[in-house]
Design a protein around this motif. Sequence first.
Motif, mmCIF file in Angstrom:
data_model
loop_
_atom_site.group_PDB
_atom_site.id
_atom_site.type_symbol
_atom_site.label_atom_id
_atom_site.label_comp_id
_atom_site.label_asym_id
_atom_site.label_seq_id
_atom_site.Cartn_x
_atom_site.Cartn_y
_atom_site.Cartn_z
ATOM 1 N N THR A 61 0.855 -1.185 0.000
ATOM 2 C CA THR A 61 0.000 0.000 0.000
ATOM 3 C C THR A 61 0.890 1.234 0.000
ATOM 4 N N PRO A 62 0.354 2.411 -0.310
ATOM 5 C CA PRO A 62 1.191 3.620 -0.341
ATOM 6 C C PRO A 62 1.935 3.887 0.962
ATOM 7 N N MET A 63 1.267 3.722 2.104
ATOM 8 C CA MET A 63 1.915 4.010 3.387
ATOM 9 C C MET A 63 3.175 3.169 3.580
ATOM 10 N N TYR A 64 3.072 1.876 3.274
ATOM 11 C CA TYR A 64 4.221 0.989 3.460
ATOM 12 C C TYR A 64 5.245 1.139 2.337
ATOM 13 N N PHE A 65 4.820 1.554 1.171
ATOM 14 C CA PHE A 65 5.761 1.858 0.095
ATOM 15 C C PHE A 65 6.671 3.017 0.508
ATOM 16 N N PHE A 66 6.078 4.048 1.106
ATOM 17 C CA PHE A 66 6.880 5.178 1.575
ATOM 18 C C PHE A 66 7.753 4.771 2.764
ATOM 19 N N LEU A 67 7.233 3.903 3.634
ATOM 20 C CA LEU A 67 8.026 3.428 4.768
ATOM 21 C C LEU A 67 9.232 2.625 4.296
ATOM 22 N N ASP A 115 0.414 11.501 2.757
ATOM 23 C CA ASP A 115 -0.297 10.231 2.582
ATOM 24 C C ASP A 115 -1.308 10.021 3.705
ATOM 25 N N ARG A 116 -0.908 10.274 4.954
ATOM 26 C CA ARG A 116 -1.825 10.121 6.095
ATOM 27 C C ARG A 116 -2.944 11.155 6.039
ATOM 28 N N TYR A 117 -2.625 12.356 5.580
ATOM 29 C CA TYR A 117 -3.641 13.401 5.445
ATOM 30 C C TYR A 117 -4.745 12.964 4.470
ATOM 31 N N VAL A 118 -4.346 12.447 3.320
ATOM 32 C CA VAL A 118 -5.332 12.005 2.329
ATOM 33 C C VAL A 118 -6.123 10.811 2.858
ATOM 34 N N ALA A 119 -5.429 9.874 3.524
ATOM 35 C CA ALA A 119 -6.090 8.665 4.019
ATOM 36 C C ALA A 119 -7.138 8.982 5.078
ATOM 37 N N ILE A 120 -6.861 9.950 5.942
ATOM 38 C CA ILE A 120 -7.756 10.235 7.058
ATOM 39 C C ILE A 120 -8.775 11.325 6.720
ATOM 40 N N CYS A 121 -8.337 12.340 6.006
ATOM 41 C CA CYS A 121 -9.225 13.472 5.716
ATOM 42 C C CYS A 121 -10.036 13.281 4.437
ATOM 43 N N ALA A 165 -14.580 5.810 19.665
ATOM 44 C CA ALA A 165 -13.342 5.943 20.449
ATOM 45 C C ALA A 165 -12.275 4.990 19.931
ATOM 46 N N GLN A 166 -12.698 3.802 19.493
ATOM 47 C CA GLN A 166 -11.752 2.829 18.938
ATOM 48 C C GLN A 166 -11.146 3.345 17.637
ATOM 49 N N GLY A 167 -11.985 4.007 16.827
ATOM 50 C CA GLY A 167 -11.490 4.578 15.580
ATOM 51 C C GLY A 167 -10.484 5.689 15.824
ATOM 52 N N ARG A 168 -10.781 6.522 16.830
ATOM 53 C CA ARG A 168 -9.841 7.608 17.173
ATOM 54 C C ARG A 168 -8.524 7.042 17.666
ATOM 55 N N HIS A 169 -8.601 6.004 18.491
ATOM 56 C CA HIS A 169 -7.381 5.400 19.032
ATOM 57 C C HIS A 169 -6.524 4.808 17.922
ATOM 58 N N LYS A 170 -7.150 4.109 16.971
ATOM 59 C CA LYS A 170 -6.403 3.505 15.861
ATOM 60 C C LYS A 170 -5.739 4.575 15.000
ATOM 61 N N ALA A 171 -6.467 5.671 14.728
ATOM 62 C CA ALA A 171 -5.911 6.747 13.903
ATOM 63 C C ALA A 171 -4.743 7.433 14.604
ATOM 64 N N TYR A 174 -8.890 8.304 -1.549
ATOM 65 C CA TYR A 174 -7.510 7.890 -1.256
ATOM 66 C C TYR A 174 -6.906 7.037 -2.377
ATOM 67 N N LYS A 175 -7.631 6.023 -2.835
ATOM 68 C CA LYS A 175 -7.068 5.121 -3.854
ATOM 69 C C LYS A 175 -6.814 5.837 -5.175
ATOM 70 N N ILE A 176 -7.605 6.866 -5.453
ATOM 71 C CA ILE A 176 -7.404 7.621 -6.695
ATOM 72 C C ILE A 176 -6.224 8.576 -6.556
ATOM 73 N N VAL A 177 -6.198 9.316 -5.438
ATOM 74 C CA VAL A 177 -5.130 10.307 -5.227
ATOM 75 C C VAL A 177 -3.775 9.631 -5.050
ATOM 76 N N MET A 178 -3.733 8.565 -4.225
ATOM 77 C CA MET A 178 -2.468 7.882 -3.937
ATOM 78 C C MET A 178 -2.367 6.595 -4.756
ATOM 79 N N SER A 179 -2.486 6.741 -6.062
ATOM 80 C CA SER A 179 -2.335 5.589 -6.951
ATOM 81 C C SER A 179 -0.874 5.154 -6.996
#
Length: 317
Positions: free
Chosen positions: A57-63, A121-127, A231-237, A132-137
Motif C-alpha cells: 500500500t502507499p503508506m508501506y511503500f513510503f516506509l 499520505d496520512r492526510y489524504v487517508a484520514i481526511c 473511540a476505537q477509531g480515534r485510538h487507531k488513527a 484515497y485510492k485515486i489520489v495515492m495511486s
Amino acid sequence: MAGGNQTSILEFLLWGFSERPEQQHILFLLFLCMYVVTVTGNLLIVLAIGTDARLHTPMYFFLASLSCADILFTSTTVPKALVNIQTQSRSISYAGCLVQLYFFLTFGDMDIFLLATMAYDRYVAICHPLHYKIVMSRQRCTLLVTACWVLTSLVAMTHTFLIFRLSFCSKKIIPDFFCDLGPLMKVSCSDTQVNELVLLFLGGAVILIPFILILVSYIHIVSAILRVPSAQGRHKAFSTCGSHLAVVALFFGTVIRAYLCPSSSSSNSIEEDTAAAVMYTVVTPLLNPFIYSLRNKDMKCALARCLRGKVFFSLGQ
C-alpha cells in the motif's frame, strides 16, 4: 597554505566523536552496535514489506523507501568514523570528503522529503478516505518518490559545487565526525558568504517547507480524528500517526538545531553540534524500525512471518 587552490589539499582531519583516547574503544563498540542494528532493522522492514502482499500500500511503500534512505544515510558517515577510530586516524581525503558530503546531503534531504510525503499520505487517508485510492495511486506514489530523489540530488549538487569552489587551510580539523556544510565552511580560507546565504535560503527551505507541510497536514489530521464518533477509531488513527510524529519531532528538532541555529567554535559547542549530528544521523535511523514496527500491528505480523521464514511473493502486484 592560506588561500591556495583547493586541489592542493590532499586530506582533511575529522574531530571525531570525542577527543578523549580512553573513550575511543567504548565509542567504537557503541556505534558499531548501533550501525549493525540500524542496517538490520531497516533491512527487515524492507524485506517484510516487499514480501507481504498485504503491505503493498502507499503508506508501506513510503516506509520502505524511508528505510532504504536511512540505511544509505547512516552508511555515508558511520563506517568511515568507525574505521578512523579503529585505525586511530582522523584523516579523510579531499575527494572522499566531497563524495561523503554529496551523498550525506542527498540521503539526509531524502529523509526530510519522505517524512513530508508520508504526512501527506496520512492526510489524504484520514481526511479524504473516499478519494484515497485515486489520489495515492501506484503511479502517483512512484512519481512522488522519484521527484524526491531528483530534488535531493539537485540540492546536494548545488551545495557540493559551492564547497568545491572554496580553498582550505592545511591540516585544519573539521569540527565533526563527517564532512558537513557548516564544519567545512568553518575551516575554509575563502570567503564563504555565498555558501552561507545558499545554506540559509536553500537549506532553510529544504528543512522548513516540509516541516511546515507536515505540521499543517497533522493539524488537519487531528481535527478530522477528533470528529470520529468511535473511540476505537480515534485510538487507531492516533496510534498510526503517533509513530510518524515521534520520528518527525526527533529528526527535525535536531536538524533545525544543527543547521539553523548558529554555534561558536568553542570545544563545548563542537561537542553539542556533534551530539546533535549523532541524533539525526545515527539515533533516528536506529529508532525508525522500532517506532514503526512496535506500534503497528500489521508490521509486527509481517516481521514475525518474515523471521519465521513464512514469507511469500506477490507475483501479480
